[in-house]
Design a protein around this motif. Structure first.
Motif, mmCIF file in Angstrom:
data_model
loop_
_atom_site.group_PDB
_atom_site.id
_atom_site.type_symbol
_atom_site.label_atom_id
_atom_site.label_comp_id
_atom_site.label_asym_id
_atom_site.label_seq_id
_atom_site.Cartn_x
_atom_site.Cartn_y
_atom_site.Cartn_z
ATOM 1 N N SER A 29 0.817 -1.219 0.000
ATOM 2 C CA SER A 29 0.000 0.000 0.000
ATOM 3 C C SER A 29 0.849 1.266 0.000
ATOM 4 C CB SER A 29 -0.944 0.006 1.204
ATOM 5 O OG SER A 29 -0.219 0.014 2.425
ATOM 6 N N ASN A 30 2.150 1.124 0.266
ATOM 7 C CA ASN A 30 3.052 2.287 0.239
ATOM 8 C C ASN A 30 3.516 2.633 -1.170
ATOM 9 O OD1 ASN A 30 3.040 2.434 3.075
ATOM 10 N ND2 ASN A 30 4.694 0.936 3.227
ATOM 11 N N TYR A 31 3.093 1.843 -2.155
ATOM 12 C CA TYR A 31 3.620 1.993 -3.516
ATOM 13 C C TYR A 31 2.496 2.039 -4.548
ATOM 14 C CZ TYR A 31 7.898 0.633 -1.120
ATOM 15 O OH TYR A 31 8.951 0.579 -0.239
ATOM 16 N N ASN A 32 2.772 2.709 -5.662
ATOM 17 C CA ASN A 32 1.846 2.676 -6.804
ATOM 18 C C ASN A 32 1.920 1.332 -7.514
ATOM 19 O OD1 ASN A 32 1.525 5.989 -8.297
ATOM 20 N ND2 ASN A 32 0.029 4.761 -7.237
ATOM 21 N N ALA A 33 3.114 0.777 -7.610
ATOM 22 C CA ALA A 33 3.291 -0.543 -8.214
ATOM 23 C C ALA A 33 4.217 -1.360 -7.317
ATOM 24 C CB ALA A 33 3.871 -0.440 -9.618
ATOM 25 N N PHE A 34 3.784 -2.580 -7.010
ATOM 26 C CA PHE A 34 4.569 -3.496 -6.196
ATOM 27 C C PHE A 34 4.719 -4.766 -7.022
ATOM 28 C CE2 PHE A 34 5.708 -6.409 -2.848
ATOM 29 C CZ PHE A 34 6.363 -5.625 -1.906
ATOM 30 N N ILE A 35 5.898 -4.937 -7.624
ATOM 31 C CA ILE A 35 6.138 -5.986 -8.607
ATOM 32 C C ILE A 35 7.235 -6.914 -8.096
ATOM 33 C CG2 ILE A 35 6.740 -6.477 -11.011
ATOM 34 C CD1 ILE A 35 4.116 -4.924 -10.652
ATOM 35 N N PHE A 36 6.968 -8.209 -8.125
ATOM 36 C CA PHE A 36 7.925 -9.178 -7.576
ATOM 37 C C PHE A 36 9.074 -9.478 -8.523
ATOM 38 C CE2 PHE A 36 3.770 -10.131 -5.636
ATOM 39 C CZ PHE A 36 4.089 -9.817 -4.325
ATOM 40 N N ASN A 42 8.422 2.368 -20.919
ATOM 41 C CA ASN A 42 9.001 3.450 -21.716
ATOM 42 C C ASN A 42 8.142 4.697 -21.556
ATOM 43 O OD1 ASN A 42 11.171 2.006 -22.899
ATOM 44 N ND2 ASN A 42 9.738 1.022 -24.308
ATOM 45 N N GLY A 43 8.740 5.755 -21.031
ATOM 46 C CA GLY A 43 7.998 6.988 -20.835
ATOM 47 C C GLY A 43 7.004 6.865 -19.703
ATOM 48 N N ASN A 44 5.957 7.699 -19.744
ATOM 49 C CA ASN A 44 4.904 7.703 -18.727
ATOM 50 C C ASN A 44 5.453 8.096 -17.354
ATOM 51 O OD1 ASN A 44 4.201 5.168 -20.734
ATOM 52 N ND2 ASN A 44 2.483 6.537 -20.389
ATOM 53 N N SER A 45 4.607 7.979 -16.347
ATOM 54 C CA SER A 45 5.014 8.440 -15.023
ATOM 55 C C SER A 45 4.291 7.669 -13.933
ATOM 56 C CB SER A 45 4.708 9.935 -14.874
ATOM 57 O OG SER A 45 3.307 10.179 -14.980
ATOM 58 N N THR A 46 4.861 7.739 -12.760
ATOM 59 C CA THR A 46 4.282 7.149 -11.558
ATOM 60 C C THR A 46 4.168 8.246 -10.517
ATOM 61 O OG1 THR A 46 5.249 4.974 -11.994
ATOM 62 C CG2 THR A 46 4.619 5.450 -9.723
ATOM 63 N N ALA A 47 2.956 8.488 -10.033
ATOM 64 C CA ALA A 47 2.773 9.558 -9.045
ATOM 65 C C ALA A 47 3.398 9.195 -7.707
ATOM 66 C CB ALA A 47 1.282 9.854 -8.864
ATOM 67 N N GLY A 48 3.321 7.913 -7.346
ATOM 68 C CA GLY A 48 3.842 7.465 -6.063
ATOM 69 C C GLY A 48 5.227 6.866 -6.171
ATOM 70 N N ALA A 49 5.439 5.756 -5.472
ATOM 71 C CA ALA A 49 6.739 5.086 -5.454
ATOM 72 C C ALA A 49 6.617 3.699 -6.080
ATOM 73 C CB ALA A 49 7.248 4.969 -4.019
ATOM 74 N N ASN A 66 4.874 10.646 -4.256
ATOM 75 C CA ASN A 66 4.044 11.657 -3.612
ATOM 76 C C ASN A 66 3.742 11.391 -2.141
ATOM 77 O OD1 ASN A 66 2.265 9.542 -3.855
ATOM 78 N ND2 ASN A 66 0.833 10.577 -5.211
ATOM 79 N N LYS A 67 4.020 10.170 -1.651
ATOM 80 C CA LYS A 67 3.841 9.890 -0.226
ATOM 81 C C LYS A 67 5.137 10.100 0.551
ATOM 82 C CE LYS A 67 0.053 6.572 -0.781
ATOM 83 N NZ LYS A 67 -0.419 5.181 -0.503
ATOM 84 N N SER A 68 6.140 10.599 -0.153
ATOM 85 C CA SER A 68 7.447 10.885 0.465
ATOM 86 C C SER A 68 8.051 9.663 1.151
ATOM 87 C CB SER A 68 7.329 12.052 1.447
ATOM 88 O OG SER A 68 6.908 13.233 0.789
ATOM 89 N N ASN A 69 7.983 8.500 0.467
ATOM 90 C CA ASN A 69 8.705 7.330 0.955
ATOM 91 C C ASN A 69 10.193 7.661 1.046
ATOM 92 O OD1 ASN A 69 6.232 6.105 0.606
ATOM 93 N ND2 ASN A 69 7.028 4.347 -0.521
ATOM 94 N N ALA A 88 13.538 10.767 -10.647
ATOM 95 C CA ALA A 88 12.970 10.138 -9.459
ATOM 96 C C ALA A 88 13.056 11.113 -8.304
ATOM 97 C CB ALA A 88 13.699 8.841 -9.123
ATOM 98 N N ASN A 89 11.941 11.268 -7.593
ATOM 99 C CA ASN A 89 11.897 12.133 -6.420
ATOM 100 C C ASN A 89 12.223 11.304 -5.185
ATOM 101 O OD1 ASN A 89 11.374 14.294 -4.698
ATOM 102 N ND2 ASN A 89 9.201 13.797 -4.554
ATOM 103 N N GLY A 90 13.262 11.688 -4.477
ATOM 104 C CA GLY A 90 13.684 10.930 -3.309
ATOM 105 C C GLY A 90 14.907 10.091 -3.607
ATOM 106 N N ASN A 91 15.129 9.086 -2.779
ATOM 107 C CA ASN A 91 16.286 8.212 -2.916
ATOM 108 C C ASN A 91 15.912 6.940 -3.676
ATOM 109 O OD1 ASN A 91 17.713 10.014 -1.107
ATOM 110 N ND2 ASN A 91 16.565 9.042 0.555
#
Length: 315
Positions: A29-36, A42-49, A66-69, A88-91
């Motif tokens: 739930s802390n991420y926009n995409a959680f992929i194993f 290519n291109g596009n964007s992710t608002a979260g982490a 955007n949740k400042s992970n 990428a915003n953050g680390n």
């Protein structure tokens, strides 16, 4: 004594399993995409982490975090494929080889496995989310769906029971025949769990009629392929064994096995819900970085208690 009790309460709160009846995506739930596995876009964007257990190929892709992970992206394998740039915003945390191109900008720093322990336990998360998916799939439907009328057999009306959490049972093979969809006797804010059988599923424009009115989770408990077909959806996807394909916009969290698409992921996510119909699943282990924050907080509590004792001793 009060300080010890406070410390124990904090430890209990962070380590306690999810209560029976709680539907919660856990660490995902802390991420926009959680992929194993691997992640390619290519291109596009992710608002979260992003949390990626395998390799990441993120050409021209921006990560808003955007949740400042603490980490805008956690990548268990190699990071590469960034000649087109992106940001990428953050680390970032990279478990394999860091092949980040010079055109890809990171507002923070890049940690590696040689200096910082993995911030996400993907194996534990997969065990938890697989159990969650199986558990939800076992809940009997509370809602029904049927043709609008005899003249519109492909236009479906989903009717709820009036509960705050509604379960619907579908088969992915039906999706291709769906036309317009409508929702009846379902209050705004209701949690909708769509348990979908079948190995392959496509979410098309029809599902856009969900709007942003509900807290939606599509549970593809048998799927090995899930495709978003040029749709814009406010929903969350739980498909632990599936490759996520397609293009479009999705406002929520996607859990999958691998990722190969041109999604734009916007603000959104699944809100934890309670229902007596679901037995619940033991919560996944928190991220190691959460433990670090906990220990830091306990250190502050301990320091405060020590100072208080010294002041009392002097007085």
């Amino acid at each position: 004594m009060k300080t010890k009790l406070s410390m124990l309460a904090v430890l209990a709160a962070i380590s306690a399993p999810a209560a029976a009846g709680t539907i919660d995506l856990g660490v995902a739930s802390n991420y926009n995409a959680f992929i194993f596995g691997d992640y390619a876009t290519n291109g596009n964007s992710t608002a979260g982490a992003l949390a990626i257990g395998g390799n990441a190929n993120i050409n021209g892709h921006s990560i808003g975090n955007n949740k400042s992970n603490y980490y805008g992206a956690v990548i268990g394998g190699d990071l590469g494929g960034t000649p087109w740039g992106g940001s990428a915003n953050g680390n970032l945390w990279v478990g394999g080889t860091n092949n980040k191109g010079s055109n890809y900008t990171v507002s923070g720093h890049v940690d590696t496995a040689s200096t910082v322990s993995a911030p996400v336990d993907f194996a534990a998360a997969k065990t938890y989310l697989t159990s969650l998916s199986s558990g939800l799939a076992g809940v009997s439907a509370t809602g029904t769906y049927a043709a609008q009328d005899q003249w519109n057999p492909t236009s479906k009306v989903f009717t709820g029971s009036g509960a705050s959490v509604e379960f619907f049972s579908l088969n992915a093979s039906e999706f291709s025949s769906f036309n317009n969809l409508a929702f009846s006797s379902i209050a705004a804010g209701t949690t909708l769990i769509f348990n979908v059988a079948g190995s392959s599923a496509t979410l098309g424009w029809q599902w856009q009629s969900l709007g942003s009115n509900y807290n939606v989770l599509f549970n593809f408990y048998e799927a090995t392929s899930v495709t978003l077909q040029n749709a814009s959806l406010y929903a969350n996807i739980l498909a632990v064994d599936a490759t996520i394909n397609g293009s479009g916009n999705l406002y929520g969290t996607v859990v999958g096995n691998t990722w190969n698409n041109a999604f734009t992921l916007g603000n959104g996510g699944f809100t934890t819900a309670e229902t007596a119909l679901f037995a619940g699943v033991t919560a996944a282990v928190p991220e190691p970085h959460d433990y670090a924050l906990l220990l830091a907080g306990l250190g502050v509590i301990g320091l405060t208690a020590t100072r208080r004792k010294r002041i009392l001793a002097r007085s």
